[in-house]
Design an enzyme around this catalytic site. Structure first.
Site: not given
Length: 326
Positions: A172, A194, A268, A271, A294, A303
């Protein structure tokens, strides 16, 4: 109009900032919007238009890139909705006052939970982008007696390294900006994503070469810290020697794509370009989940259609009853 300027906004306003000031004055004096609302809209619009030299550069693609950046930065749904409202209202006012013939962002919408991939580059387009960035880094003329030339060369090398690392690792933009020199390994980088979760992401030979070049010239930017300010530990630096910010990285990616003649792309999008390339190369979704950091496989499910396309291609190439010549 200066009363609507964000506290950290420089006093000199170009034509874009002048238009924003006029719009904020319209919101305050004509529409009667509350001070906090005008302040929030002003902050949104200055961020969305940062780096633009003229109003006609405020386009739908630019608006979409801004939303990509906001989402990647972890902005709340309410903040993104306000950002859309800010840009659409500004675009409508630009059209109404004759500054632009039409509202360029009238079609801009707050994104729903993502069910499809954002814009990505194919392998050839990614190669074109990175080759151009490398050429810029290697061909930037320098004069040892001209510090300005030396500074431009350092920035060109930095931009090349940023592009290579974003594409190689799929990290990110917030992770790239928060990474420190101490996080850099020989062929990997420790990043904090995150939820303050740390992971190790690998990268290959091309990115390593770009990173080596950047580390060699990094002291040229670090030395530009003003006064007695201590050097920062950041992996990537801004032009004045401080930690680079996300908006600047977004501009670097956007400008590089424009100069290279590739489709417009954001950090983004790079990525997801990286993740798509890994998946099409044979990796499964679990690998992509780990690479992107994730927390849930549900996020990685966007995906699945990439995997299905690869499956169909392999089937056509290998199955004797597929109907294709072998």
């Amino acid at each position: 109009m200066s009363s609507h300027r964000a506290p950290d906004e420089p006093a000199d306003a170009g034509p874009v900032n002048e238009a924003i000031d006029a719009y904020l004055e319209y919101l305050s004096l004509v529409k009667g919007r509350a001070v906090n609302t005008v302040t929030a809209y002003g902050r949104d619009l200055r961020a969305a238009c940062e780096g633009l030299e003229s109003i006609d550069q405020f386009t739908l693609d630019r608006g979409r890139d801004v939303l990509d950046w906001a989402l990647e930065s972890g902005a709340s749904r309410a903040s993104v909705a306000r950002l859309v409202s800010s840009m659409r209202g500004f675009g409508s006012w630009l059209s109404h006052t004759g500054r632009l013939p039409l509202n360029p962002v009238s079609a801009l919408q707050a994104p729903t939970p993502q069910r499809h991939l954002p814009r990505v580059l194919n392998n050839n387009q990614a190669d074109t982008l990175l080759d151009h960035a490398r050429a810029q880094a290697e061909l930037t003329d320098t004069d040892i007696d001209n510090p300005g030339d030396d500074h431009r060369r350092a920035l060109a090398v930095r931009d090349w390294a940023i592009l290579e690392l974003l594409y190689a690792s799929g990290i990110r933009v917030s992770e790239l900006c928060s990474a420190d020199l101490a996080d850099l390994g020989d062929r990997d980088l420790r990043v904090t994503g995150k939820g303050n979760k740390t992971r190790i992401v690998p990268f290959g030979t091309s990115a390593r070469e770009a990173m080596n070049a950047w580390i060699n010239v990094r002291p040229r930017l670090s030395a530009r810290r003003a006064g007695n300010q201590p050097a920062v530990p950041a992996l990537f630096l801004g032009s004045r020697g401080g930690r680079i910010d996300q908006r600047r990285v977004r501009e670097i990616v956007h400008n590089a794509a424009t100069e290279a003649g590739t489709p417009g792309i954001s950090p983004h999008g790079l990525r997801h370009t990286s993740a798509t390339a890994v998946l099409e190369g044979g990796a499964d979704l679990r690998v992509v989940q780990e690479l992107l950091g994730h927390a849930s496989m549900q996020t990685t499910q966007i995906y699945t259609h990439v995997g299905s396309e690869r499956l169909r291609r392999v089937y056509r190439q290998t199955h004797p009853r597929s109907g294709f010549q072998h």
